[in-house]
Motif scaffolding. Structure first.
Motif, PDB file in Angstrom:
ATOM      1  N   THR A  28      -6.076   8.275  -1.969  1.00 47.23           N
ATOM      2  CA  THR A  28      -7.419   8.029  -1.442  1.00 47.23           C
ATOM      3  C   THR A  28      -8.026   9.298  -0.856  1.00 47.23           C
ATOM      4  O   THR A  28      -9.228   9.538  -0.981  1.00 47.23           O
ATOM      5  CB  THR A  28      -7.386   6.931  -0.370  1.00 47.23           C
ATOM      6  OG1 THR A  28      -6.317   7.201   0.557  1.00 47.23           O
ATOM      7  CG2 THR A  28      -7.164   5.566  -0.982  1.00 47.23           C
ATOM      8  N   ASP A  36      -4.959  -0.324  -2.599  1.00 42.29           N
ATOM      9  CA  ASP A  36      -5.530   0.886  -1.996  1.00 42.29           C
ATOM     10  C   ASP A  36      -5.136   2.172  -2.700  1.00 42.29           C
ATOM     11  O   ASP A  36      -5.976   3.034  -2.923  1.00 42.29           O
ATOM     12  CB  ASP A  36      -5.166   0.964  -0.509  1.00 42.29           C
ATOM     13  CG  ASP A  36      -5.893   2.086   0.222  1.00 42.29           C
ATOM     14  OD1 ASP A  36      -7.118   2.212  -0.007  1.00 42.29           O
ATOM     15  OD2 ASP A  36      -5.268   2.820   1.006  1.00 42.29           O
ATOM     16  N   SER A  44       0.873  -1.166   0.000  1.00 40.65           N
ATOM     17  CA  SER A  44       0.000   0.000   0.000  1.00 40.65           C
ATOM     18  C   SER A  44       0.912   1.219   0.000  1.00 40.65           C
ATOM     19  O   SER A  44       1.434   1.614   1.047  1.00 40.65           O
ATOM     20  CB  SER A  44      -0.902   0.010   1.239  1.00 40.65           C
ATOM     21  OG  SER A  44      -1.576   1.243   1.354  1.00 40.65           O
TER      22      SER A  44
END
Length: 332
Positions: free
Chosen positions: A188, A144, A122
């Motif tokens: 994100t 992610d 990640s």
């Protein structure tokens, strides 16, 4: 000592078939693979791990490098990776980068030097350097957050989830929704902010209210304080992850505001506590376990040599779970 040839004779197959089966390669006929495993179990065969690693120039170890092991989202990803890896005879080395580029680089270097069979990462940001892993031929899967490197990945449609959550807040009667998102270099965080902004802009004549902070509890506390201290504070908050949401709850309650009455609240991630607080917390649930399991399966395919040449990119959907924290209630 039982040898691989003994297993081959017991199962009635070739030594090569035994080797491919015990190395987790998916090209073996399932019936033959079952016979090999049963024969190995009957004979009590244990592979010589040192010799096998020297031949393969790799270990039966996967490195999982995640941003924050304390975050329930990454905890669930870890479980998904581990369950699939163990079913294929691999162990998982868990590395916690703490959103620190230096720690991440160190773990990537160690993974390459220790000849791990594969890496699931990640990444802290798009600039994370996996060049040494690729040059060493170490299969790598990203989860992610994306990288521009041409490797397999498993992502979540964060923007869609944030958009749905903001639409829900507006439809529920909140007129000044705001967003507390993560740092600028976290993909994100940006995706969730963009989802919020797209919803607000489409509804029209709404202020765009948002702040950034670290993906930690204190990031939620400070972000909520900044927004609520504004001359025209928001009446609802979309929070980028569950750890930040704990900080938001702390600040909201410190001010004597009632969740679901004075202020609406919804967060990304279905943490263990979200359904037990009062009122229960609305969430944008991410399929965290599936992210880990799918990433591990992609990695197994790469290790076994059964994956296509081109990288595979999986996109998983979120699910909006509406509870009392975001439903506008009349004051009691």
């Amino acid at each position: 000592m039982v040898k691989i040839g003994d297993v081959a004779r017991e199962a009635g197959v070739s030594v090569a078939t035994v080797s491919r089966t015990l190395n987790g390669q998916s090209s073996v006929d399932p019936q033959l693979a079952s016979r090999v495993r049963e024969a190995a179990a009957r004979l009590g065969y244990r592979p010589n791990g040192v010799a096998r690693n020297l031949r393969r120039k790799a270990t039966d170890l996967l490195a999982l490098i995640i941003a924050d092991v304390a975050n329930p989202f990454f905890t669930a990803i870890t479980r998904g990776v581990e369950d699939v890896a163990r079913s294929r005879g691999f162990s998982v080395l868990l590395c916690n980068s703490d959103e620190d580029p230096g720690k991440e680089s160190t773990y990537l270097r160690v993974a390459e030097q220790q000849r791990v069979a594969g890496v699931i990462l990640s990444p802290h940001r798009d600039g994370s350097d996996i060049g040494d892993l690729r040059r060493a031929g170490v299969p790598t899967v990203i989860v992610d957050r994306p990288l521009t490197e041409p490797v397999d990945s498993v992502m979540v449609r964060s923007r869609e989830g944030a958009r749905a959550a903001t639409d829900h807040l507006i439809d529920a009667g909140w007129r000044r929704p705001a967003c507390i998102t993560g740092p600028e270099d976290a993909w994100t965080a940006q995706e969730r902010l963009e989802g919020y902004l797209s919803a607000v802009r489409e509804h029209g004549e709404m202020d765009e209210l948002w702040v950034r902070g670290p993906f930690r509890q204190q990031g939620g506390t400070s972000g909520a304080a900044r927004l609520l201290d504004a001359p025209k504070p928001p009446d609802a908050l979309l929070v980028a992850n569950a750890q930040m949401a704990l900080g938001v709850l702390e600040e909201v309650r410190r001010r004597g505001l009632r969740v679901g009455i004075d202020i609406g609240l919804i967060t990304f991630d279905e943490a263990p506590w979200t359904s037990f607080v009062e009122p229960p917390m609305s969430v944008v649930a991410q399929p965290a376990y599936d992210i880990g399991a799918q990433a591990a399966q992609l990695l197994m395919d790469r290790i076994a040599g059964s994956a296509p040449a081109e990288p595979r990119h999986l996109q998983l959907s979120t699910m909006l779970v509406v509870r009392a924290s975001s439903r506008r209630q009349a004051p009691r």
